[in-house]
Design an enzyme around this catalytic site. Structure first.
Site, short mmCIF file in Angstrom:
data_model
loop_
_atom_site.label_atom_id
_atom_site.label_comp_id
_atom_site.label_asym_id
_atom_site.label_seq_id
_atom_site.Cartn_x
_atom_site.Cartn_y
_atom_site.Cartn_z
N SER A 134 -17.18 -107.29 59.35
CA SER A 134 -16.05 -107.91 59.30
C SER A 134 -15.52 -108.15 57.99
O SER A 134 -14.21 -108.48 57.84
CB SER A 134 -16.37 -109.16 60.05
OG SER A 134 -17.36 -109.85 59.33
N ASP A 380 -16.20 -121.77 58.01
CA ASP A 380 -16.50 -120.48 57.66
C ASP A 380 -16.49 -120.39 56.08
O ASP A 380 -15.33 -120.37 55.55
CB ASP A 380 -15.58 -119.47 58.30
CG ASP A 380 -15.79 -118.03 58.08
OD1 ASP A 380 -16.57 -117.49 57.18
OD2 ASP A 380 -14.99 -117.40 58.79
N HIS A 383 -15.97 -115.27 55.18
CA HIS A 383 -15.10 -114.30 55.36
C HIS A 383 -13.83 -115.02 54.31
O HIS A 383 -14.09 -116.12 53.68
CB HIS A 383 -14.25 -114.36 56.81
CG HIS A 383 -15.24 -113.62 57.76
ND1 HIS A 383 -16.21 -114.59 58.32
CD2 HIS A 383 -15.61 -112.29 57.52
CE1 HIS A 383 -16.90 -113.64 58.98
NE2 HIS A 383 -16.54 -112.34 58.61
#
Length: 404
Positions: A134, A380, A383
């Site tokens: 990702s 998060d 990312h």
């Protein structure tokens, strides 16, 4: 084509993985802490060994972040019709947008400014493919936003076919694709949507299922690290469908090295060296423990609004032994005549604790009351918001592709 089209309808059960990942970092890296002095060697690896061009004369990966709200961001989040909801921090409520305005300044030179038209011309009738997890997908989305801003709406399109997502710049007959293979080799996490599994298993000797989608490419950009952050992993010799497969728990980093060796052997035999250029993006640091940069004991990237300014800062999430494993495999390929160029994002990304989505992203699962009362619990910190840090990764890649 003027309508915004989300490219990723992927369920991401991120918050349920955070605790496991944090624990794994410390298990792997603490064991090898005494070996960390060699990290300088890994991070000093230059991406090109050519002569005369900028990347051979200047270490683009060592420098500092400079606030520049005159020329950055390179595109607007709301204007990128292929933006991912996982990375669209402004859309999901983030108010402090200064994370978009930081420019990477190498100590010895200037990083070439990204020129979308020039890149697309170099990709005319060619295919560039990002292969990995990702984080690599986030870099691919960044690249799509960077180049699509220079194209008329009717001159680009997106096609999604399972693990493969393909962006087309029709005027140039150029493809910029992403292929989901978080371990590079085959695993039980290969489904691009439903890849959360209680017991991760890798077929360390099998890669052909993935490789047939990218071996004919002109440029390849690989990464793999995030999904390996645990003390050991179950390896399979045989197929998932067979009842006589051999399963064995293999310690890290040996199982990581075994998978990379399978990847390297495939490249050595099947990649056309006269046509295809290969890049490997180094690990992207996480910022899940604020105590590492002088923050609160129970904090993380949530609420951070500025980079880390301490030059040479190294968090515990950037595991030296894993980076040395990559270095060893790439050096082995080089001795066999295949040069894989390293895009060394690790140190420059270490500083950007404020660049993560934190809570400003689409939540794929309903949040509990406990989570809502403690936002850092579901932040998060892995990312990256876009526009943001991955744009600089692509500026570095751009410099390599164009041989600047």
């Amino acid at each position: 084509m003027g309508k915004k089209t989300p490219i990723l309808g992927i369920r991401c059960t991120f918050q349920s993985l955070v605790c496991l990942l944090v624990a794994a970092i410390f298990v792997i890296c603490t064991v090898h802490l005494t070996q960390s002095s060699s990290r300088e060697h890994v991070l000093d690896r230059t991406a090109s060994k050519g002569s005369g061009n900028l990347v051979s004369r200047c270490n683009l990966f060592y420098g500092k972040w400079v606030f520049d709200n005159g020329t950055y961001p390179l595109y607007k989040e709301r204007e990128c019709k292929f933006m991912s909801d996982q990375l669209a921090c402004e859309k999901f409520g983030r108010k402090d947008l200064s994370y978009q305005n930081w420019r990477w300044q190498p100590h010895e030179c200037d990083l070439p400014r990204f020129n979308a038209t020039r890149l697309l011309e170099s990709l005319r009738n060619k295919k560039l493919v990002f292969v990995g997890d990702s984080l690599n997908r986030g870099q691919w989305v960044s690249m799509i936003c960077l180049v699509d801003a220079s194209l008329a709406p009717e001159l680009s399109s997106m096609h999604n076919n399972g693990s493969l997502m393909s962006f087309k710049a029709h005027e140039y007959n150029a493809s910029i694709d992403f292929y989901w293979a978080p371990m590079l080799v085959e695993s039980n996490s290969d489904d691009p949507v439903n890849h959360k599994v209680p017991d991760r298993i890798v077929r360390v000797g099998a890669i052909e299922k993935h490789a047939r989608h990218w071996t004919d490419s002109d440029l390849l950009v690989f990464n793999t690290y995030l999904w390996w952050r645990r003390s050991k992993m179950k390896a399979l010799w045989g197929s998932f469908e067979s009842s006589d497969g051999i399963y064995k728990d293999v310690n890290m980093p040996r199982v990581y090295e075994m998978a990379l060796e399978t990847w390297a052997n495939l490249l050595e035999v099947h990649v056309n060296r006269s046509r295809t250029r290969v890049f490997f993006v180094s690990l992207s640091p996480t910022h899940q423990k604020a105590q590492e940069w002088g923050g609160s004991e129970d904090g993380n990237c949530y609420g951070e609004t500025e980079p880390i300014f301490q030059e040479g800062y190294q968090g515990q999430a950037s595991c030296p032994v894993m980076m040395r494993t990559v270095e060893k495999v790439l050096d082995g390929l080089s001795t066999r005549g295949l040069n894989v160029q390293m895009i060394n994002i690790t140190q420059l990304t270490e500083y950007r604790k404020e660049g993560h989505p934190s809570v400003y992203r689409k939540q794929w699962e309903a949040l509990t009351q406990d989570q809502l009362s403690n936002p850092s619990s579901y932040a998060d910190c892995i990312h990256w918001c876009l526009p943001g840090v991955p744009d600089v990764w692509n500026e570095l890649l751009y410099a390599q592709i164009m041989n600047l």
